[in-house]
Design a protein around this motif. Structure first.
Motif, PDB file in Angstrom:
ATOM      1  N   UNK A  97      -2.950  10.073   9.350  1.00 38.54           N
ATOM      2  CA  UNK A  97      -3.406   8.721   9.695  1.00 38.54           C
ATOM      3  C   UNK A  97      -3.650   7.861   8.456  1.00 38.54           C
ATOM      4  N   UNK A  98      -3.783   8.501   7.297  1.00 35.31           N
ATOM      5  CA  UNK A  98      -4.054   7.746   6.067  1.00 35.31           C
ATOM      6  C   UNK A  98      -2.882   6.863   5.658  1.00 35.31           C
ATOM      7  N   UNK A  99      -1.672   7.180   6.152  1.00 38.22           N
ATOM      8  CA  UNK A  99      -0.512   6.363   5.776  1.00 38.22           C
ATOM      9  C   UNK A  99      -0.289   5.198   6.745  1.00 38.22           C
ATOM     10  N   UNK A 100      -1.024   5.189   7.868  1.00 39.80           N
ATOM     11  CA  UNK A 100      -0.832   4.126   8.864  1.00 39.80           C
ATOM     12  C   UNK A 100      -1.072   2.733   8.278  1.00 39.80           C
ATOM     13  N   UNK A 101      -2.163   2.515   7.510  1.00 36.53           N
ATOM     14  CA  UNK A 101      -2.349   1.169   6.930  1.00 36.53           C
ATOM     15  C   UNK A 101      -1.160   0.715   6.097  1.00 36.53           C
ATOM     16  N   UNK A 102      -0.557   1.610   5.312  1.00 39.05           N
ATOM     17  CA  UNK A 102       0.593   1.229   4.494  1.00 39.05           C
ATOM     18  C   UNK A 102       1.832   0.976   5.357  1.00 39.05           C
ATOM     19  N   UNK A 103       1.968   1.746   6.448  1.00 36.85           N
ATOM     20  CA  UNK A 103       3.082   1.520   7.357  1.00 36.85           C
ATOM     21  C   UNK A 103       2.967   0.173   8.057  1.00 36.85           C
ATOM     22  N   UNK A 104       1.770  -0.360   8.108  1.00 37.89           N
ATOM     23  CA  UNK A 104       1.540  -1.688   8.690  1.00 37.89           C
ATOM     24  C   UNK A 104       1.704  -2.772   7.628  1.00 37.89           C
ATOM     25  N   UNK A 105       1.113  -2.549   6.456  1.00 37.10           N
ATOM     26  CA  UNK A 105       1.077  -3.576   5.411  1.00 37.10           C
ATOM     27  C   UNK A 105       2.470  -4.009   4.995  1.00 37.10           C
ATOM     28  N   UNK A 106       3.334  -3.059   4.671  1.00 37.54           N
ATOM     29  CA  UNK A 106       4.632  -3.396   4.073  1.00 37.54           C
ATOM     30  C   UNK A 106       5.534  -4.176   5.038  1.00 37.54           C
ATOM     31  N   UNK A 107       5.772  -3.707   6.276  1.00 35.33           N
ATOM     32  CA  UNK A 107       6.633  -4.506   7.165  1.00 35.33           C
ATOM     33  C   UNK A 107       6.046  -5.858   7.543  1.00 35.33           C
ATOM     34  N   UNK A 108       4.722  -5.928   7.752  1.00 41.50           N
ATOM     35  CA  UNK A 108       4.101  -7.211   8.095  1.00 41.50           C
ATOM     36  C   UNK A 108       4.265  -8.201   6.953  1.00 41.50           C
ATOM     37  N   UNK A 109       4.059  -7.734   5.715  1.00 38.60           N
ATOM     38  CA  UNK A 109       4.216  -8.608   4.556  1.00 38.60           C
ATOM     39  C   UNK A 109       5.658  -9.095   4.429  1.00 38.60           C
ATOM     40  N   UNK A 110       6.629  -8.212   4.700  1.00 40.96           N
ATOM     41  CA  UNK A 110       8.036  -8.585   4.577  1.00 40.96           C
ATOM     42  C   UNK A 110       8.466  -9.526   5.698  1.00 40.96           C
ATOM     43  N   UNK A 111       7.920  -9.338   6.895  1.00 41.08           N
ATOM     44  CA  UNK A 111       8.280 -10.195   8.033  1.00 41.08           C
ATOM     45  C   UNK A 111       7.668 -11.586   7.892  1.00 41.08           C
ATOM     46  N   UNK A 112       6.379 -11.630   7.519  1.00 44.93           N
ATOM     47  CA  UNK A 112       5.679 -12.912   7.434  1.00 44.93           C
ATOM     48  C   UNK A 112       5.917 -13.629   6.110  1.00 44.93           C
ATOM     49  N   UNK A 113       6.500 -12.911   5.124  1.00 42.19           N
ATOM     50  CA  UNK A 113       6.704 -13.450   3.773  1.00 42.19           C
ATOM     51  C   UNK A 113       5.367 -13.789   3.106  1.00 42.19           C
ATOM     52  N   UNK A 114       4.295 -13.176   3.599  1.00 44.01           N
ATOM     53  CA  UNK A 114       2.960 -13.374   3.050  1.00 44.01           C
ATOM     54  C   UNK A 114       2.307 -12.008   2.855  1.00 44.01           C
ATOM     55  N   UNK A 115       1.613 -11.839   1.730  1.00 45.08           N
ATOM     56  CA  UNK A 115       1.004 -10.551   1.434  1.00 45.08           C
ATOM     57  C   UNK A 115      -0.332 -10.385   2.154  1.00 45.08           C
ATOM     58  N   UNK A 116      -1.141 -11.427   2.151  1.00 45.20           N
ATOM     59  CA  UNK A 116      -2.518 -11.313   2.636  1.00 45.20           C
ATOM     60  C   UNK A 116      -2.624 -10.887   4.108  1.00 45.20           C
TER      61      UNK A 116
END
Length: 467
Positions: A6-25
């Protein structure tokens, strides 16, 4: 700490969301929120956990120093702008340059005094070059490329007195803390500099194209032709006609902050009983940088007031300048919080337990290439570093790969995005100053960026065998 997938779930969320939205925050915030709920799976407790980690990040002594450094640094630049320091420097330089060779030499040599931040470089150098575009006989895109190779790629290699160094050391610190490392993060940063291959290669490519390669044969774009009639004073508020011409208001603060940083770094080291070289290595560099910056700011205020600039104007420009970096400070705070959450979830232990099947020789080049993709699509070097550094350092521990090498690769991948991405602040700021169409300019510099990235990948693969 117990390894958990489960520790990798946040990273699995962060990277695609950042790439889709073109925003990091947004991606970082959602990753932090999900991580908090994994720790405390209830509506109220999850929110309280998220707040707890954010507050803990903000009250850490070193983190507070980094925030102070970033805010005060940006505030000092704001005062320099409003007192005509940048405008005066541009006016003086543009009057003395009469040829392409002089203009290009000026672009490179001026790095000595304007390496503090990419935007700072752009607003001091781009207007000079824009005013001399007829003399230098280059297309505006070629001009932008030359200027940009002396911005972020140079700044990420400089270990003192930049807007980047505090953040870069911080992401190393939070990542090494996750694996229980005891190595000083600033020492690791210094050791990683020679391994930031993309920054080094793209600088060399820029020098080659500037001095040893004939100008491209393609005709100037319509923007290039229109630009010749534009007044360069309109390209950025820092060089506006309404500002005074006072180049010393730029040069004196820059010399002060660099000199004081070096002196206070040495002073801190020698006070601990170390010799000259060891004093710089063993000193508390972050503290020396913050104190040097605060001293420079106070001395600069005195200098500006002696020139009869109103105190109210100075305070206003300082606050406005500092506020320009608030988005970065918020980003950094969320990165700190996310790092703590994933550490609590056992991220390092998970990577250590389940990633040892990856051949050591492939870890660094693959991490670099993956980081290039992420940074290109999110357009943020800082966001890329915050996302990937914990993963990189954990992988280096698992595979027994040189930690400075991996750190250098992560920094290099973020540098690629800052340089090549059409979404990056660097691309958009410079295109705006030079009146270029953003996507056209981004496509123009993508080819040399990919060449530099390919060379860097080969170097990372080769150097793994050596180390």
């Amino acid at each position: 700490m117990e390894a958990s997938w489960t520790s990798i779930i946040p990273f699995l969320v962060v990277i695609p969301i950042a790439m889709i939205t073109k925003q990091v925050l947004p991606g970082l915030l959602l990753g932090l929120l999900i991580g908090s709920y994994l720790i405390s799976p209830s509506i109220i407790d999850g929110m309280e956990t998220m707040l707890h980690y954010l507050v803990q990040a903000l009250i850490d002594e070193n983190n507070i120093k980094i925030i102070v450094f970033l805010y005060v640094f940006s505030g000092l630049i704001g005062m320099i702008k409003s007192t005509g320091g940048i405008k005066g420097f541009v006016e003086t330089a543009s009057e003395r340059i009469t040829s392409k060779k002089q203009a290009l030499f000026m672009t490179y040599i001026s790095t000595i005094g304007t390496f503090s931040a990419p935007t700072f470089r752009f607003v001091t150098i781009a207007p000079i070059m824009k005013a001399l575009l007829k003399k230098v006989k280059m297309t505006t895109k070629e001009l932008g490329f030359v200027i940009e190779t002396t911005a972020t790629p140079v700044i990420v290699l400089i270990p003192v007195a930049t807007a980047f160094v505090g953040y870069m050391v911080s992401v190393i610190q939070i990542s090494t803390e996750q694996i229980g490392g005891t190595i000083d993060p600033y020492t690791l940063f210094i050791q990683s500099i020679p391994f930031n291959f993309f920054a080094i290669v793209i600088i060399l490519v820029g020098i080659y194209l500037s001095f040893f390669h004939p100008s491209h044969s393609d005709a100037p774009t319509e923007m290039d032709a229109e630009e010749e009639e534009d007044d360069w004073h309109d390209c950025h508020p820092a060089v506006s006609k309404d500002l005074p011409d006072k180049p010393w208001n730029l040069l004196i603060p820059i010399v002060l902050v660099i000199s004081l940083t070096l002196f206070l770094t040495w002073w801190d080291g020698q006070s601990q009983g170390y010799s000259l070289f060891q004093a710089f290595v063993k000193a508390n560099v972050l503290q020396a940088m913050v104190i040097a910056l605060i001293m420079t700011t106070f001395l600069s205020v005195v200098l500006f007031m002696l020139q009869r600039f109103p105190l109210q104007q100075l305070l206003s420009s300082f606050i406005n300048g500092g506020n320009e970096l608030m988005s970065v400070i918020v980003l950094l705070s969320v990165v700190w919080g996310l790092s703590s959450v994933t550490d609590e979830l056992g991220f390092s232990a998970f990577v250590t337990s389940y990633a040892d099947w990856i051949p050591a020789m492939f870890i660094t080049p693959l991490l670099f290439l993956f980081g290039c993709i992420v940074s290109y699509f999110i357009g943020s070097a800082w966001g890329t570093w915050g996302i990937l550094m914990p993963l990189g350092i954990s992988l280096s521990t698992v595979a027994d790969v040189s930690m400075p090498l991996v750190i250098g690769a992560v920094f290099a991948s973020g540098s690629f995005g800052a340089f090549a991405s059409p979404l990056s602040d660097d691309t958009n700021t410079l295109a705006n100053i030079l009146d270029l169409e953003v996507m056209d300019y981004a496509r123009f510099k993508l080819k040399p960026a990919l060449i530099a990235a390919t060379i860097s990948t080969v170097l990372y693969t080769t150097i793994t065998f050596v180390l």
